[in-house]
Structures are given as C-alpha cells and as structure tokens.
Design a protein around this motif. Structure first.
Motif, PDB file in Angstrom:
ATOM      1  N   PHE A  51      28.852   3.154  76.436  1.00  0.00           N
ATOM      2  CA  PHE A  51      28.359   2.210  75.430  1.00  0.00           C
ATOM      3  C   PHE A  51      26.850   2.262  75.280  1.00  0.00           C
ATOM      4  O   PHE A  51      26.332   2.165  74.178  1.00  0.00           O
ATOM      5  CB  PHE A  51      28.786   0.788  75.789  1.00  0.00           C
ATOM      6  N   SER A  52      26.131   2.413  76.394  1.00  0.00           N
ATOM      7  CA  SER A  52      24.675   2.296  76.313  1.00  0.00           C
ATOM      8  C   SER A  52      24.072   3.434  75.504  1.00  0.00           C
ATOM      9  O   SER A  52      23.121   3.220  74.753  1.00  0.00           O
ATOM     10  CB  SER A  52      24.061   2.261  77.709  1.00  0.00           C
ATOM     11  N   ARG A  53      24.628   4.639  75.611  1.00  0.00           N
ATOM     12  CA  ARG A  53      24.045   5.735  74.844  1.00  0.00           C
ATOM     13  C   ARG A  53      24.270   5.596  73.354  1.00  0.00           C
ATOM     14  O   ARG A  53      23.318   5.506  72.597  1.00  0.00           O
ATOM     15  CB  ARG A  53      24.569   7.082  75.367  1.00  0.00           C
ATOM     16  N   VAL A  61      23.717  -5.737  71.372  1.00  0.00           N
ATOM     17  CA  VAL A  61      24.976  -5.672  72.098  1.00  0.00           C
ATOM     18  C   VAL A  61      24.741  -5.153  73.514  1.00  0.00           C
ATOM     19  O   VAL A  61      25.226  -5.722  74.491  1.00  0.00           O
ATOM     20  CB  VAL A  61      25.988  -4.767  71.367  1.00  0.00           C
ATOM     21  N   VAL A  62      23.977  -4.071  73.631  1.00  0.00           N
ATOM     22  CA  VAL A  62      23.759  -3.495  74.949  1.00  0.00           C
ATOM     23  C   VAL A  62      22.685  -4.267  75.718  1.00  0.00           C
ATOM     24  O   VAL A  62      22.815  -4.520  76.917  1.00  0.00           O
ATOM     25  CB  VAL A  62      23.366  -2.006  74.830  1.00  0.00           C
ATOM     26  N   ALA A  85      33.411   3.386  70.433  1.00  0.00           N
ATOM     27  CA  ALA A  85      32.886   4.349  71.405  1.00  0.00           C
ATOM     28  C   ALA A  85      33.976   4.784  72.378  1.00  0.00           C
ATOM     29  O   ALA A  85      34.085   5.965  72.713  1.00  0.00           O
ATOM     30  CB  ALA A  85      31.704   3.737  72.154  1.00  0.00           C
ATOM     31  N   SER A  86      34.809   3.841  72.805  1.00  0.00           N
ATOM     32  CA  SER A  86      35.902   4.187  73.717  1.00  0.00           C
ATOM     33  C   SER A  86      36.887   5.152  73.072  1.00  0.00           C
ATOM     34  O   SER A  86      37.361   6.087  73.715  1.00  0.00           O
ATOM     35  CB  SER A  86      36.668   2.930  74.130  1.00  0.00           C
ATOM     36  N   LEU A 260      24.196  -1.031  65.278  1.00  0.00           N
ATOM     37  CA  LEU A 260      24.444   0.024  66.252  1.00  0.00           C
ATOM     38  C   LEU A 260      23.896   1.354  65.758  1.00  0.00           C
ATOM     39  O   LEU A 260      23.990   1.683  64.587  1.00  0.00           O
ATOM     40  CB  LEU A 260      25.952   0.127  66.504  1.00  0.00           C
ATOM     41  N   ASP A 261      23.336   2.118  66.683  1.00  0.00           N
ATOM     42  CA  ASP A 261      22.609   3.332  66.329  1.00  0.00           C
ATOM     43  C   ASP A 261      23.464   4.424  65.710  1.00  0.00           C
ATOM     44  O   ASP A 261      22.971   5.270  64.986  1.00  0.00           O
ATOM     45  CB  ASP A 261      21.948   3.918  67.586  1.00  0.00           C
TER      46      ASP A 261
END
Length: 424
Positions: A51-53, A61-62, A85-86, A260-261
């Motif tokens: 998630f962090s990347r 969120v992160v 992401a998952s 989100l990026d």
RNA sequence: GCGGGUGUAGCUCAGUUGGUUAGAGCGCCAGUUUGUGGUAUUGGAUGUCGCCGGUUCAAAUCCGGUCACUCGCCCCA
C-alpha cells in the motif's frame, strides 16, 4: 476493561442491517458478472509496501489512516485500506500478467483509522471491479457503465450525479504540476493552511480544496485539461463519446482529482447529496501506473470501488424475516412427532419454527409475533387420529386435516396467499 | 488531528428558575382465557439519570474532567 461495546469505528452488523447490506452485495455481484467480472478475494492484510508504495507516502490514507503493525516474525503488515493494490498484487503473484485482460469483482472489509461519521467507519465494506490489462478507453466506459447499471438497479442512480475528469497521462500530469507549482506560490499567504502544506506534498490536490479562499484563487489557476497531451485528450474524448452514445449522463468536474498516486487519465465519482459530507458513493478511475509501482510490467487498468454501508443507507427496501409455518406442540407427549413434522416441512423448503413456551397460548402468540402465516397444531388427540390442526393466522380459521392433506394445502396457501381455501 | 451538538427504562423521548419516593409512549411480563395467538381490558417489572470529581443544606439539572455517540473540517467508499 469497561464497556461491552465495540471498538470505536466498528459496528456489529445485526440482522436488519446485514440483510440491507446483502441486497447491495448480491446486486453488485450479479451485475458485475454480466460484464465478465469474476468473483475473487484477497487477504485483508498485506505487507505494508503493497500500500505505501503505490498509494503514495504523502497520501492521507497512508500517512495517517492505516492500521499497521509488526507480526511476530518482524514483518510490517497493514490492514488493507482499499482493494485495488491488493488485487493488482494478486494478479502479479499468480502469474496472470501473461493472460490479460483479467476482470475481477471483489467484496470485503477495509480499514482506515479516521474519525467516524455517518457512512464512514474504521472498518467498512467495499465492493469493487477491476478491469486489468487494457489501455483501451472502452474499458473505462465499460467500468463506468457497470457502475451505473449497478446503482440504477439498486434504485439509487437517480439521486446520484456522475462526476468525470481526466488527470491525463504521466506527461500531462508533470506539465500541469509544473504550471501549478509556478502559479500558486504567488498566492502562498492567501491559501488556506491546509493548502499551504499541500503545496510541497501534492499540489494537485489543492484543486479540490473546499476552502473559500482557495476557490477564489483557483478561478485563475491553470487547469488540468489544458495540459493534456494529444493522446490523453483523445482518450478522454473516446470515453465521453462512448458514455454519451450509451445514454449515461455525466458532468465535467475539473476539480475532481484523486488522492492516490497511481491514478491517471479517467477519474470519476458518483456523488449523492443525501448523505451529508460522505456523498461519494462510488469512485474509481484508470490506474495505468500501479502495476509498475508494484514491480510488475506496464499494464493498463481501470476500476471502481463502492462503499457498501453508504449504499445500504440509501436503499429503501427492507426485508423482514418471516416464517411460513409454526409447528405448535400442545403437550410433551407430542414432542417427537412435532419435531419430525417440522423437520419434514423444512426438507420441503418451508421456513418453519417450533415455538418454545410453557403454554399453548404463548406458543401461538410467539407464532404470530414472528410472522408465521400458518400454524400446524399437534397434540395427543391429533396423533391418535393421525391428523393435525391447520390454523390460518391472519383469519383465525382452523381445520383438522391429515398430514399429507395439510402439506398440499400449505403449498397452495403459501403460493397463492388468501386464495387458499380451508373448506375445500 | 481540529471544531460544534448529544448522553435519563430494551426503544423513542419528557423532566420547570437546582427541591423530597425520576416520568410518558412503545415494547416486555402476567391475569381475564388449564388445547388457541393477533384486538381489547386489568395489573406488574425495569434505571448506578454515561463515568469520575467539584459547588451546594440539596444535583438528572450548575462547573471541571473523561468516555461514548453524532454532525462538520480534512480526506475518501
């Protein structure tokens, strides 16, 4: 430990609420399958990097909303704050990058450490669809079309507006960011404090600030759409053309950006004004960059996620749980016969209860309380003559019948309601 | 993380300028009805007034703190 109360931001899903959510879940799965999205599920926690990347270290969120912890082996794990992401990680892990495209539907709990509000919980549930493996704008349109049909069949589309924007490709984003960064510092002291902070971290998000002073400044700011590359413009046009042709209403929202990026190109949200500030009921977009961020190949993908609790709040339909038949046992000597009768009814597919109470009156009271339409009364007298008393709860009518006769009567009665006639 | 509101029976809520045994409706239990529910009628039970502390002769009521819920900000589903 004091209170027998759930952890803040969590809630028990009691039968009433759960059945409301099931309506949403079942409809989502059904509609998604019509578009070829296949049901799948990932674990509710992942290595933190998953998630962090891709979401961006600076994203809210992160930065402040994840539940992260170390397990006994020393790995940093995070409860999933969202599903995309998952799903992408699962696709790569399972070697499916060789068999694209893939279309997935998922549903399950997500976790974000936030201040709870109506329709915002720390553990909440999302359903989502991901169309992975195509750069084609029709994939965007298909995902939006699926979302629209889903909301429509839930009966909530009429109170929602579809907001649409394009964030452009990587190149468009860079030039736009550069222009914004060149423009905004002139007004640095007039921006809201939140936006001053965002100036360094993520200037694009100043665009959807709701602060009045920011809105005023933004009127003259360079706009995302103006910086789209030719390809990005064409992509967006093809999406909107497809939506228009299919009769899906949308409105341009140039301030719609995503926190989100990994998002690029199409971004969309279905927003209702019936839920206060938690108006976004379904949101999504294209995330071509995500796979590469996770170490996979360059894969185009687009998807959406929707909040199950928020949707459940919007739908009006309620399903009350009711029984078909109560087997009322008048005395202990009839217990085993009554049980066998009830069991038989259940094998026939009828929802049956055996009211437990000390007296006959209480048992019948219980039967009407829980909504039984018929009562089958069985006691010593009935067993002797191999019959039961059949009572229609709405009218109070009652008649003695043989068991096989009672079964066929019940079948007819429950199917046709009051047309079933006792005296027949 | 920051602001506003609320907390009294299982539920929805009254409770006066602080005043004695804290109330209503719904629900629940029981009787009228020992093999007949729903309606009706009669009766009954139920509260650490969120929690801790303070002011006062006296606190559900005023003050402080705390916890929970709720609405907004931020962000998002």
């Amino acid at each position: 430990m004091k209170p027998m109360q759930p952890v803040r931001g969590t809630a028990d899903l009691m039968p009433r609420q759960k059945s409301q959510m099931n309506i949403v879940l079942e409809k989502a799965s059904l509609i998604a399958s019509r578009y070829g999205f296949q049901d799948m599920e990932t674990p509710i926690f992942e290595f933190t990097e998953v998630f962090s990347r891709p979401l961006g270290e600076s994203s809210d969120v992160v930065a402040k909303e994840t539940y992260s912890f170390e397990d006994r082996g020393g790995s940093s794990l995070t409860l999933r704050p969202e599903g995309t992401a998952s799903v992408m990680r699962a696709l790569i892990s399972n070697g499916l990058t060789q068999s694209l495209p893939q279309k997935f539907f998922y549903a399950g709990p997500m976790f974000r450490y936030e201040r709870p509000q109506k329709g915002r919980m720390r553990q909440f549930h999302q359903i989502g669809c991901e169309y992975i493996g195509s750069f084609n704008p029709l994939a965007d349109a298909e995902v939006i079309g699926c979302a629209a049909q889903f909301l429509s069949e839930l009966g909530v589309l009429h109170s929602c507006r579809l907001h649409l924007n394009s964030l452009g490709d990587g190149e468009s984003r860079d030039t736009d960011r550069a222009a914004l960064v060149a423009f905004l510092p002139h007004y640095k002291n007039e921006l809201s404090s939140d936006s001053q902070r965002r100036l360094n971290e993520n200037p694009l998000r100043i665009l959807d600030s709701k602060a009045d002073e920011d809105r005023e400044i933004l009127k003259n700011a360079p706009q995302l759409l103006a910086f789209l590359t030719t390809q990005a413009q064409q992509h967006f046009e093809q999406v909107t053309n497809a939506l228009d042709k299919a009769g899906i209403n949308w409105q341009l929202d140039i301030n719609l950006v995503r926190g989100l990026d990994y998002y690029s190109h199409t971004a969309f949200e279905f927003i209702t004004d019936e839920l206060g500030s938690q108006g976004t009921v379904l949101g999504g977009g294209r995330y071509d960059g995500l796979s590469a961020m996770l170490g996979g190949p360059d894969i185009g993908a687009v998807g959406f996620a929707a909040g199950v609790e928020r949707l459940a709040l919007l739908i009006e339909q309620k399903q009350e749980f009711t029984y078909d038949i109560a087997v009322v046992i008048t005395d202990d000597n009839a217990a085993s016969d009554g049980f066998a009768l009830a069991q038989n009814l259940r094998l026939q597919g009828l929802k049956t209860d055996i009211p437990m109470a000390p007296q006959l009156g209480k048992k019948l009271k219980r039967a009407s309380l829980i909504g039984c339409k018929l009562s089958f009364i069985i006691g010593e007298n009935e067993i002797k003559s191999d019959t039961i008393q059949v009572k229609v709860m709405t009218t109070g009518e009652q008649k003695q019948m043989e068991i096989s006769q009672a079964l066929s009567f019940a079948e007819k009665f429950l199917k046709h309601g009051l047309e079933g006639n006792l005296s027949e």
